[in-house]
Structure formats: structure tokens, C-alpha cells
Design an enzyme around this catalytic site. Structure first.
Site, PDB file in Angstrom:
ATOM      1  N   THR A 142      -7.464  28.006 -11.211  1.00 41.26           N
ATOM      2  CA  THR A 142      -6.862  29.235 -10.697  1.00 41.26           C
ATOM      3  C   THR A 142      -7.583  29.681  -9.435  1.00 41.26           C
ATOM      4  OG1 THR A 142      -6.295  29.902 -12.945  1.00 41.26           O
ATOM      5  CG2 THR A 142      -6.337  31.632 -11.277  1.00 41.26           C
ATOM      6  N   SER A 195      -7.254  30.809  -4.866  1.00 43.03           N
ATOM      7  CA  SER A 195      -6.633  30.494  -3.582  1.00 43.03           C
ATOM      8  C   SER A 195      -6.930  29.074  -3.117  1.00 43.03           C
ATOM      9  CB  SER A 195      -7.098  31.500  -2.526  1.00 43.03           C
ATOM     10  OG  SER A 195      -8.511  31.543  -2.453  1.00 43.03           O
ATOM     11  N   ASP A 248     -10.834  22.840  -9.800  1.00 48.16           N
ATOM     12  CA  ASP A 248     -10.889  24.295  -9.886  1.00 48.16           C
ATOM     13  C   ASP A 248     -11.834  24.840  -8.824  1.00 48.16           C
ATOM     14  OD1 ASP A 248     -10.380  26.839 -10.825  1.00 48.16           O
ATOM     15  OD2 ASP A 248     -10.886  26.386 -12.904  1.00 48.16           O
ATOM     16  N   ASP A 302     -16.911  30.883  -8.061  1.00 45.68           N
ATOM     17  CA  ASP A 302     -17.415  32.067  -7.377  1.00 45.68           C
ATOM     18  C   ASP A 302     -18.731  31.752  -6.672  1.00 45.68           C
ATOM     19  OD1 ASP A 302     -15.265  33.442  -8.510  1.00 45.68           O
ATOM     20  OD2 ASP A 302     -16.434  33.964 -10.280  1.00 45.68           O
ATOM     21  N   GLU A 330     -10.062  28.019 -18.069  1.00 43.83           N
ATOM     22  CA  GLU A 330     -10.610  27.068 -17.099  1.00 43.83           C
ATOM     23  C   GLU A 330     -11.690  26.202 -17.737  1.00 43.83           C
ATOM     24  OE1 GLU A 330      -9.888  29.740 -13.053  1.00 43.83           O
ATOM     25  OE2 GLU A 330     -11.797  29.855 -14.110  1.00 43.83           O
TER      26      GLU A 330
END
Length: 232
Positions: free
Chosen positions: A34, A36, A90, A93, A112
Site C-alpha cells: 500500500t 504511493s 511494498d 516509512d 502488509e
């Protein structure tokens, strides 16, 4: 143009996301994360399916990724039908020099982690700003509403500064795709991610945390369209 759209159009993320799609081969069963950066991967897989006749099937980790995959024309299945995946792709952060990562900015880290652990190969796509010598961004922790108070107390005992993640466009907390809350826990610099991960996992009511120990490689996109690959 909003900040969100500017982020989505980042050349670094585009380079990483598109390159990751090139790692997928016909016959692969692909976990699709998930965010951008992975959105570029999903759209590129759709292009390859249309133009190169790539034969793949995907397992998504969120409703957001599901919508992007359907629009891109990527066939989807479930872990119930395909419990073992070839590769999972994936974002993150933050990640450190040992390829330990913190994920969960999109509140999908439980799914995830399940998808990434179901894959033989787990690839993280990122921009250079996510790399750090020591993990230090807040760790998302998904908790059952029934166990929130206990989880809050014990996470504080571990030294965390806690924020219950609030929804952006409605009153109240974020609700995950699993129907739970997300608590963002700031532990400062995390010197021993494995130990912290184990201690958080022992707290009753915690569904899953955003510390990922299973990254095999990281694809870092650069502003000039080139990429850097880090492997364990």
C-alpha cells in the site's frame, strides 16, 4: 496541487516503483503493498500485462491497492487461494542499514506483514529520504478497541510516547481495514528493533506492529530516474 499529489508524482518513488515491477516474471504470484510508491509498481504491472502479455496474479493489502490494481487490469486473488507468494513489493516509512523497516503510515501494516511473510522474496521500494542509520520514526501499532487501554498502558511502560491516530476527514480515530485502532508510538532512536518488536508483540490486544524484520532488499529511486539496490 496538494502535497499529497506532489508526493505521488515524486520521480524518486516513480523510479523505484517501476523498477520493482521489472523484478516480476510471468507465473509469479505477487504481494502488492500500500502507498504511493507501490502504486507505480501496480500501474507498471498493468502496462506489462497489456503490452507484454505478462501472466501474473496479485494479492493486495488494502482496499486502496485493490482499487488501483483493478483499474490497472492486474488480476487479483487471495491468500486463501494462493497462500504462498513468489514476491511481495511494498513501501516503508523508514529503513536502516540492516534493512530493518518501520511501516504502517497507511494503517495497513498488519495485512502488509502477513502478505510479506507469505512471500519467498520481500522487496521494499523507497526514496532516499527513508534511509536512516538508526530507526527513529514512530512505530504504528494496531490494537483491538477492546484492548486499547491495556495496550496504551503497556506501550507507555516500554517508553513510548503515544498518539491515537485520528481520521483525516471525520471525527474520531482511524479505523483499519480490520476494524481496529492505530496507535503511533514514538520510542526515539530504536537501538534494538528485534527486542522492541518482541516486547510489543507480547502485549494483549495488540494485533500487529509496524516493525518489519523480513526485508530482503530495498530499491531506492533517485531524482534522475536511476535506482540503488541494497541487499542483506
Amino acid at each position: 496541487m496538494s502535497d499529497r499529489n506532489q508526493t505521488q508524482e515524486s520521480p524518486e518513488k516513480k523510479a523505484a516503483g517501476i523498477y520493482a515491477a521489472s523484478l516480476v516474471k510471468s507465473g509469479d504470484k505477487v504481494g502488492l503493498g500500500t502507498g504511493s510508491t507501490v502504486a507505480y509498481t501496480i500501474k507498471e504491472l498493468g502496462r506489462r500485462i497489456r503490452e507484454e502479455k505478462l501472466n501474473v496474479v496479485g494479492v493486495v493489502t488494502s482496499y486502496q491497492s485493490e482499487a488501483i490494481a483493478i483499474e490497472a487490469g492486474v488480476p487479483l486473488t487471495t491468500l486463501a487461494q494462493m497462500p504462498e507468494l513468489t514476491i511481495a513489493i511494498d513501501g516503508a516509512d523508514q529503513f536502516d542499514k540492516n534493512l530493518m523497516a518501520i511501516k504502517g503510515g497507511g494503517a495497513a501494516h498488519t495485512r502488509e506483514k502477513i502478505v510479506s511473510m507469505s512471500a519467498k522474496r520481500f522487496v521494499v521500494v523507497s526514496d532516499p529520504k527513508k534511509k536512516a542509520d538508526v530507526l527513529s520514526v514512530p512505530v504504528p501499532v494496531e490494537v483491538m478497541p477492546f484492548g486499547k487501554e491495556l495496550a496504551v498502558r503497556q506501550l507507555k511502560e516500554l517508553g513510548g510516547k503515544l498518539v491515537l491516530r485520528a481520521a483525516a476527514k471525520k471525527d474520531g480515530p482511524v479505523i483499519t481495514d480490520n476494524g481496529n485502532f492505530v496507535i503511533d508510538c514514538d520510542f526515539g532512536e530504536i537501538q534494538n528493533p528485534k527486542e522492541l518488536a518482541a516486547r510489543i508483540s507480547q502485549i494483549p490486544g495488540v494485533v500487529e506492529h509496524g516493525l518489519f524484520m523480513n526485508v530482503d532488499e530495498v530499491v531506492i529511486g533517485k531524482s534522475d530516474g536511476s535506482i540503488e539496490i541494497l541487499k542483506k
